[in-house]
Write an enzyme that holds these catalytic residues in place. Structure first.
Site, mmCIF file in Angstrom:
data_model
loop_
_atom_site.group_PDB
_atom_site.id
_atom_site.type_symbol
_atom_site.label_atom_id
_atom_site.label_comp_id
_atom_site.label_asym_id
_atom_site.label_seq_id
_atom_site.Cartn_x
_atom_site.Cartn_y
_atom_site.Cartn_z
ATOM 1 N N ASP A 43 -1.112 -59.281 57.094
ATOM 2 C CA ASP A 43 0.526 -59.188 57.007
ATOM 3 C C ASP A 43 0.751 -59.353 58.444
ATOM 4 O O ASP A 43 2.106 -59.358 58.710
ATOM 5 C CB ASP A 43 0.646 -57.706 56.483
ATOM 6 C CG ASP A 43 0.244 -56.488 57.409
ATOM 7 O OD1 ASP A 43 -0.363 -56.753 58.191
ATOM 8 O OD2 ASP A 43 0.659 -55.312 56.876
ATOM 9 N N SER A 44 0.280 -59.710 59.636
ATOM 10 C CA SER A 44 0.458 -60.227 60.570
ATOM 11 C C SER A 44 1.127 -61.551 60.490
ATOM 12 O O SER A 44 2.064 -62.027 61.398
ATOM 13 C CB SER A 44 -0.581 -60.545 61.647
ATOM 14 O OG SER A 44 -1.676 -61.207 61.137
ATOM 15 N N ASP A 82 -4.139 -58.577 52.799
ATOM 16 C CA ASP A 82 -3.720 -57.261 53.429
ATOM 17 C C ASP A 82 -2.886 -56.782 52.231
ATOM 18 O O ASP A 82 -1.936 -57.271 51.739
ATOM 19 C CB ASP A 82 -2.794 -57.528 54.622
ATOM 20 C CG ASP A 82 -3.561 -56.895 55.732
ATOM 21 O OD1 ASP A 82 -4.537 -56.191 55.672
ATOM 22 O OD2 ASP A 82 -3.131 -57.379 56.981
ATOM 23 N N LYS A 111 -7.319 -55.265 52.077
ATOM 24 C CA LYS A 111 -7.539 -54.500 53.032
ATOM 25 C C LYS A 111 -6.411 -53.493 53.110
ATOM 26 O O LYS A 111 -5.091 -53.811 52.881
ATOM 27 C CB LYS A 111 -7.337 -55.372 54.348
ATOM 28 C CG LYS A 111 -7.456 -54.235 55.684
ATOM 29 C CD LYS A 111 -8.056 -55.032 56.762
ATOM 30 C CE LYS A 111 -6.967 -55.953 57.542
ATOM 31 N NZ LYS A 111 -5.711 -55.156 57.770
ATOM 32 N N GLU A 113 -4.628 -50.267 55.289
ATOM 33 C CA GLU A 113 -4.362 -49.414 56.642
ATOM 34 C C GLU A 113 -4.662 -47.863 56.457
ATOM 35 O O GLU A 113 -3.800 -47.418 55.591
ATOM 36 C CB GLU A 113 -3.352 -49.844 57.427
ATOM 37 C CG GLU A 113 -3.204 -51.370 57.983
ATOM 38 C CD GLU A 113 -2.151 -51.786 58.815
ATOM 39 O OE1 GLU A 113 -1.447 -50.541 59.196
ATOM 40 O OE2 GLU A 113 -1.831 -52.945 59.115
ATOM 41 N N GLU A 180 -9.183 -51.663 65.248
ATOM 42 C CA GLU A 180 -8.270 -52.097 65.808
ATOM 43 C C GLU A 180 -7.765 -51.456 67.118
ATOM 44 O O GLU A 180 -7.446 -50.339 67.069
ATOM 45 C CB GLU A 180 -6.996 -52.776 65.022
ATOM 46 C CG GLU A 180 -5.873 -53.184 66.184
ATOM 47 C CD GLU A 180 -4.730 -53.977 65.112
ATOM 48 O OE1 GLU A 180 -4.955 -53.831 63.902
ATOM 49 O OE2 GLU A 180 -4.102 -54.572 65.792
HETATM 50 O O1 KIV Z 1 -2.496 -58.245 59.776
HETATM 51 C C1 KIV Z 1 -3.632 -58.741 60.333
HETATM 52 O O2 KIV Z 1 -3.990 -59.753 61.031
HETATM 53 C C2 KIV Z 1 -4.636 -57.426 60.572
HETATM 54 C C3 KIV Z 1 -5.694 -57.849 61.685
HETATM 55 C C4 KIV Z 1 -4.942 -57.523 63.139
HETATM 56 C C5 KIV Z 1 -6.897 -57.121 61.818
HETATM 57 O O3 KIV Z 1 -4.801 -56.552 59.986
#
Ligand code: KIV
Length: 262
Positions: A43-44, A82, A111, A113, A180
């Protein structure tokens, strides 16, 4: 990587896992020809591609859109997508629907968090046949409630909690765990404590693998260079040069030429 089992095998064999983020088909196509093991549609994307200040704007639809693009660019790649902001907090049905949308878009796993408040959801997803990667340390979706994008778990109590959370995520069925921005020594301890592989970002060299963000590792974002980022390329400079050359060629009438015309 083809399957979740290969993550466990990599840890047993002591083979480090190389993960990279990608958000679109052309980047994913480049990964396809490389030795990189797996892709994270993080989600970056909200920060790197959409220019936002944090990741909170991500929605299941946005994550599914980028996941589909990556899957088209690199069919057969092990893709982790994510689960966006709050998607693990709206009950089991919402989490299941979100994860299903991401898997249907081409992800092999999702994934999520954090551990607190997510363990039941993770167990539920895993029981439904959805592989889940955990994520501890700096949790970008919680930056407004914590102290921002800073190194986490420096104190003894926070370090102890992180180790406890790592064990709880493993117990809930997570197949791997992102760590992280935590001290390298704590990442070493967490990696030794759990059987599932740890994938570090800003967590030192002792993790079972590493993940970097596409725009950081290629030097596409000149304004952002935290200590843990190594630029393996410098794409910004040649891109700027190419833009200059293009503009000049158009403005002086040298592009397109006869061969480039019908
Ligand atoms: O969203 C993302 O890119 C991440 C990484 C920084 C692990 O969660």
């Amino acid at each position: 990587m083809q399957s979740v089992r290969e993550f466990a095998q990599a840890k047993t064999a002591g083979r480090k896992i190389a993960m990279i983020t990608a958000y679109d088909a052309p980047s994913a196509r480049l990964v396809a020809g490389s030795a990189v093991d797996c892709v994270l549609v993080g989600d970056s994307v909200m920060m790197t591609v959409h220019g936002e200040a944090d990741t909170l704007g991500a929605t299941p639809e946005i994550m599914a859109l980028h996941t589909r693009a990556v899957a088209r660019g690199n069919p057969g790649c092990f893709i982790v997508a994510d689960m966006p902001f709050l998607s693990g907090r709206k009950g089991k049905a919402f989490a299941l629907d979100t994860a299903a949308a991401l898997l249907r878009a081409g992800a092999q796993a999702v994934k999520l968090e954090g551990a607190a408040g997510h363990l039941k959801i993770i167990r539920h997803l895993v029981e439904a046949g959805i592989p889940v990667m955990g994520h501890l340390g700096l949790l970008p979706q919680s930056v407004r409630a914590t102290d921002g994008f800073k190194v986490q778990a420096r104190g003894a109590a926070a370090a102890k909690q992180l180790l406890k959370d790592a064990a709880a995520l493993q117990e809930a069925g997570a197949f791997a765990l992102v760590l992280e921005c935590i001290p390298a020594e704590l990442a070493r301890e967490a990696t030794a404590k759990v059987k599932i592989p740890t994938i570090g970002i800003g967590a030192g060299p002792h993790c079972d693998g590493q993940v970097l963000v596409w725009h950081d590792f290629l030097g596409l974002n000149n304004e952002f260079k935290p200590r843990f980022v190594r630029r393996f390329g410098d794409v910004a400079k040649p891109t700027r040069r190419a833009l200059e050359a293009y503009a000049q060629a158009v403005q002086t009438g040298r592009f397109p030429n006869a061969k480039e015309s019908f």
